[in-house]
Design an enzyme around this catalytic site. Structure first.
Site, mmCIF file in Angstrom:
data_model
loop_
_atom_site.group_PDB
_atom_site.id
_atom_site.type_symbol
_atom_site.label_atom_id
_atom_site.label_comp_id
_atom_site.label_asym_id
_atom_site.label_seq_id
_atom_site.Cartn_x
_atom_site.Cartn_y
_atom_site.Cartn_z
ATOM 1 N N HIS A 9 0.816 -1.209 0.000
ATOM 2 C CA HIS A 9 0.000 0.000 0.000
ATOM 3 C C HIS A 9 0.854 1.265 0.000
ATOM 4 C CE1 HIS A 9 -2.821 2.853 2.302
ATOM 5 N NE2 HIS A 9 -3.387 2.652 1.126
ATOM 6 N N HIS A 51 -1.210 11.276 -2.409
ATOM 7 C CA HIS A 51 -2.531 10.879 -1.932
ATOM 8 C C HIS A 51 -3.442 12.044 -1.587
ATOM 9 C CE1 HIS A 51 -5.539 9.621 1.080
ATOM 10 N NE2 HIS A 51 -5.593 8.501 0.385
ATOM 11 N N GLU A 111 -4.063 4.074 -8.405
ATOM 12 C CA GLU A 111 -5.349 4.697 -8.108
ATOM 13 C C GLU A 111 -5.421 6.103 -8.685
ATOM 14 O OE1 GLU A 111 -8.213 6.306 -4.505
ATOM 15 O OE2 GLU A 111 -6.652 4.841 -4.015
#
Length: 240
Positions: A9, A51, A111
């Site tokens: 991750h 992020h 992502e």
């Protein structure tokens, strides 16, 4: 495409600053074959691995991404917050991350991170063409919570492997799947529903759990057909 059981991750974020090249290298050195990374656009349209909407949590700046341009990145430190040995770690360009992953022979779950007020179509248009020749032998998944970003990605590349991201898997997942033809569905493992998992696996779609850092607590879910986990430290699962 063979899919992994373990994905690191934001890189190996338990041991290196998240979403940096250092975290990718740490994942590779620890034997991880795949990483999950987030991509967003700077104000000038440059795709970077990041992020949050702003830099406050993971750098020496409080600027918002939309306020930055590529030539300003050299002034920023995305490593010191995690530890002194990472001082000077840069914010990673998507192009540099892709090059490193190709060099290390690693797979990528990328992502598409659509921040508040940002354009999901512009993000997909900036990112997807860069992936055309990326990691075909090793593996690629492009995931997002944003359906418009995924729809744009699908329009740009009819064969791009997509992942549907949810917090908890809704009843409408099958409708999303019919429209987007995903390879996988990803959800918060603490909100898993056994019935939904059965439905998804019957549809021959992979299921990924995030963010799993307790192998013992997660163990029963393997029996329900979960394909793999996205973990801050996949090495914890080596013996599970």
């Amino acid at each position: 495409m063979p899919l992994p059981r373990l994905i690191a991750h934001r890189g190996l974020s338990a041991h290196a600053p998240e979403n940096t090249l250092a975290a990718v290298r740490a994942a590779s050195d620890a034997g991880c074959d795949w990483v999950e990374l987030d991509v967003q656009l700077l104000g000038d349209g440059t795709p970077v691995i990041w992020h949050d909407d702003n830099l406050e949590r993971c750098s020496n700046s409080r600027a918002r991404l939309v306020e930055l341009e590529r030539d300003e990145l050299a002034m920023l430190d995305a490593g010191s917050w995690f530890g002194a040995r990472f001082a000077g770690e840069p914010i990673a360009l998507l192009d540099d991350a892709l090059a490193l992953l190709a060099e290390r022979g690693m797979g990528l779950n990328l992502e598409l991170k659509v921040g508040s007020g940002r354009d999901p179509v512009a993000l997909a248009q900036a990112v997807v063409p860069r992936l055309k020749n990326f990691l075909a032998p090793h593996g690629l998944l492009v995931s997002s919570f944003d359906r418009q970003a995924l729809e744009s990605a699908r329009e740009l590349d009819s064969e791009l492997p997509l992942g549907l991201l949810y917090t908890s898997i809704p009843r409408r997942w099958a409708e999303d799947a019919r429209r987007l033809r995903p390879l996988s569905v990803h959800a918060d493992w603490r909100r898993f529903d056994q019935e939904r998992l059965i439905e998804i696996r019957r549809a021959d779609i992979a299921v990924y759990a995030y963010t799993v850092n307790d192998p013992e607590a997660f163990k029963p879910w393997w029996e329900h057909g979960v394909t793999g986990v996205i973990s801050d430290d996949p090495t914890l699962f080596r013996d599970s």
